[in-house]
Design an enzyme around this catalytic site. Sequence first.
Site, PDB file in Angstrom:
ATOM      1  N   HIS A 107      44.813 -99.152  28.642  1.00 21.32           N
ATOM      2  CA  HIS A 107      44.549 -97.332  29.446  1.00 21.32           C
ATOM      3  C   HIS A 107      44.030 -96.659  28.473  1.00 21.32           C
ATOM      4  O   HIS A 107      43.008 -95.852  27.855  1.00 21.32           O
ATOM      5  CB  HIS A 107      45.332 -97.373  30.696  1.00 21.32           C
ATOM      6  CG  HIS A 107      45.648 -96.045  31.527  1.00 21.32           C
ATOM      7  ND1 HIS A 107      44.217 -95.432  31.400  1.00 21.32           N
ATOM      8  CD2 HIS A 107      45.928 -95.072  30.794  1.00 21.32           C
ATOM      9  CE1 HIS A 107      44.798 -94.042  31.996  1.00 21.32           C
ATOM     10  NE2 HIS A 107      45.482 -93.817  31.453  1.00 21.32           N
ATOM     11  N   HIS A 131      49.288 -89.872  25.441  1.00 23.78           N
ATOM     12  CA  HIS A 131      48.652 -88.927  26.455  1.00 23.78           C
ATOM     13  C   HIS A 131      50.284 -89.703  27.563  1.00 23.78           C
ATOM     14  O   HIS A 131      50.712 -88.715  28.157  1.00 23.78           O
ATOM     15  CB  HIS A 131      47.120 -89.249  27.041  1.00 23.78           C
ATOM     16  CG  HIS A 131      46.789 -90.108  27.958  1.00 23.78           C
ATOM     17  ND1 HIS A 131      45.912 -90.776  27.753  1.00 23.78           N
ATOM     18  CD2 HIS A 131      47.284 -89.769  28.448  1.00 23.78           C
ATOM     19  CE1 HIS A 131      45.865 -91.566  28.098  1.00 23.78           C
ATOM     20  NE2 HIS A 131      46.253 -91.041  29.630  1.00 23.78           N
ATOM     21  N   GLU A 135      55.531 -89.214  29.270  1.00 20.68           N
ATOM     22  CA  GLU A 135      55.745 -89.352  30.584  1.00 20.68           C
ATOM     23  C   GLU A 135      56.058 -91.067  30.573  1.00 20.68           C
ATOM     24  O   GLU A 135      56.924 -91.153  31.614  1.00 20.68           O
ATOM     25  CB  GLU A 135      53.980 -89.054  31.545  1.00 20.68           C
ATOM     26  CG  GLU A 135      54.749 -89.800  32.861  1.00 20.68           C
ATOM     27  CD  GLU A 135      53.509 -89.430  33.601  1.00 20.68           C
ATOM     28  OE1 GLU A 135      53.235 -89.453  34.938  1.00 20.68           O
ATOM     29  OE2 GLU A 135      52.130 -89.883  33.189  1.00 20.68           O
ATOM     30  N   ASP A 136      55.774 -91.980  29.785  1.00 19.81           N
ATOM     31  CA  ASP A 136      56.176 -93.260  30.653  1.00 19.81           C
ATOM     32  C   ASP A 136      56.532 -94.403  29.616  1.00 19.81           C
ATOM     33  O   ASP A 136      57.582 -95.596  29.578  1.00 19.81           O
ATOM     34  CB  ASP A 136      54.837 -94.150  31.030  1.00 19.81           C
ATOM     35  CG  ASP A 136      54.110 -93.902  31.750  1.00 19.81           C
ATOM     36  OD1 ASP A 136      54.316 -92.343  32.324  1.00 19.81           O
ATOM     37  OD2 ASP A 136      52.508 -93.569  32.064  1.00 19.81           O
ATOM     38  N   ASP A 196      40.839 -89.243  31.750  1.00 20.97           N
ATOM     39  CA  ASP A 196      41.570 -90.429  31.932  1.00 20.97           C
ATOM     40  C   ASP A 196      41.261 -90.540  33.202  1.00 20.97           C
ATOM     41  O   ASP A 196      41.586 -92.122  34.302  1.00 20.97           O
ATOM     42  CB  ASP A 196      43.304 -89.755  32.321  1.00 20.97           C
ATOM     43  CG  ASP A 196      44.528 -90.452  32.857  1.00 20.97           C
ATOM     44  OD1 ASP A 196      44.741 -91.055  32.429  1.00 20.97           O
ATOM     45  OD2 ASP A 196      44.471 -89.881  33.898  1.00 20.97           O
TER      46      ASP A 196
END
Length: 722
Positions: A107, A131, A135-136, A196
């Site tokens: 992704h 990016h 967050e992940d 995105d």
Amino acid sequence: MSAEATNPATPGPVMPSPKLSAPVEQGGAPAHRRKGLPRIDLRRLGRAALLGPAARDRLPDAIGHVAEAHRAHHPSADLEPLRRAWVLAESSHRGQMRKSGEPYITHPLAVTLILAELGAETTTLTASLLHDTVEDTEVTLGQVRDEFGEEVRYLVDGVTKLEKVDYGAAAEPETFRKMLVATGNDVRVMSIKLADRLHNMRTLGVMRPEKQARIAKVTRDVLIPLAERLGVQALKTELEDLVFAILRPEEYEHTRGLIDDNAARDGDPLAEIAEEVRGVLRESGLQAEVVIRPRHFVSVHRRSRKRGPMRGADFGRILVLVNEDADCYGVLGELHTCLTPVVSEFKDFIAVPKFNLYQSLHTAVARGDGEIAEVLIRTHQMHKVAEAGVIALGNPYAAPAEEQAEGSVDGERADPTRPGWLSRLLDWQAGAADPDTFWSTLREDLAQDREITVFRADGGSLGLPEGASCVDAAYAQYGDDAHACMGARVNGRLATLSTVLRDGDTVQLLMGQDPASEPSREWLEHAHTPAARIAIQRWLAAHPSPRDAEPPEAPAAAPRPTAEGPSVRPGAANAVVDQSGASVRLAGCCTPVPPDDVTGFSVRGGVVTVHRVECAAVDTMKSVGRAEVGVSWGDTTECRVTLVAESFGRPHLLADLTEAIALEGVAIVSATVEPPSQQRVRHTYTLQLPDAAHLPGLMRAMRNVAGVYDVSRARHQAAAAQ
């Protein structure tokens, strides 16, 4: 975004539109991919990702396509930051899978490839690869800053904030307001977000239909308009097609049928006309590249609904690319000379660029069988910006300050990290009374799909939405100082602030000097832009008992003068009539004073009324058979006159006019102030002058009062002859 991005393991309703790597014109269609860049196989890249990063001395195979696309735009780019970003991203996401079963790293890799093909600079691509890490994964912003610098950390942080408010939360006013604040300082954050979203929209097929529809609606209502305003047409057009397929599947399939039917027809009118264009340009010696640009699905759909049955040349446009600005006009001249132009289709977006950086000449040519082909003429650089908007401008921090200063137009920021539209948006969001007000005005602003350009008196220009009024122009140019605006001249003629502007109008805004000036509540009825509406509402909210712009009541009022004034006029100028025994009355309709050319008429009671010879009542008297009486002026210089002052309403206007009259040594016999109409106020003064020779100076003094745009002698319609 890990929560929403999936790959379609089974076919869903989303049908792929022509892909991003094709250049896209303003509102037009993708063309062919750049030579040498085959379609990327993300599954193969995912398998490569599982094998781990390459050695430090060479670029990983998985991002070879990104590097190739990046070097096509930036041949001397340093690829080392990309290599290091890939190492961190791949190791951080290792073991994470998408719902399709592919490695998650595919992704951010796909998002970065989208931006690379649009010409994004290295810093943006580095942040794009990273990016989702904060967050992940366990990666922190501090680690990103230490490894890649503050600029990359800022971009990654901005995208992370956006992702936290995505989808369902994006429709909530306060959340979306914070999202804009988070991205407003650097549009590269929004560029990564748009790429995105594009990849997630491409891979939406395995989600439930209701979830697809919800995501598509947010994309349609917010992200597509933002892409338009940032000039990123390549992203905008593909997003439009993907949303179209989800939200209007039947119309999408109908449009697909139209495109398929056209492709199956014998002959290609557009290709034939394009060849004619090439021939014309070869003969003229102009070097140009001529290509055909197929329309994307939404463009075909809109055109078919607007113009009915589609002809062969309606399915695309002809694009002519040249090297210099002057060559654009040279091509235009040759085409209009050698082919049959459709003059109504001509638009010059080079001289007056669109608000989103777009520049091009638009025209159309027709041939004998009725086929009409639209033609776009632009330079290669204009074409690059037309495709990628702010992304095509490269690193916004790298340009010398003097170049940015030269690029500044009409107060708009030349810094592409925060273009003028986004600067204005951030300014008025800060002034919105509450989140709901901000959200409703934002949605209205984004829904404006047409913009006009009006020119200021100093030669600058203002970009406004279609339907904007002079109120909107005032706040666009002056901000809160527009509260002091009293009126305008549109194309040289006086106009009220409610006047709706048209594309190409010239607007001169008339500003008062009184610091106590205030907006009228009535202006809200004519304000269409968020900047104007929010500024007016903010002022009204801060002044719960607002004073109207209407002047205070006159201290003394008298009826408006009629054709027949009072029989006794103390102190009136001495008029001598050629009628023995007659009394003299100076007509109130024109208030003659020395040395006006005058004439008289006998009326009832042995009275002679004296009129200026140009008075409308003179013709009325003559038409009913009244005989003229000769009149001359005596020795007395004192006179009485009625003047009409036309002005724009503002506080203290009556006091200022009264003071100006008094300073001229003139007595006010009576004054009448009519109720304001469309911000205009009419004052009628009956004045006693010590000398008729003072009249021109008095009228000049009254015209010099702020807000007064005309002072004239009273010229009322005559009453019926008696």
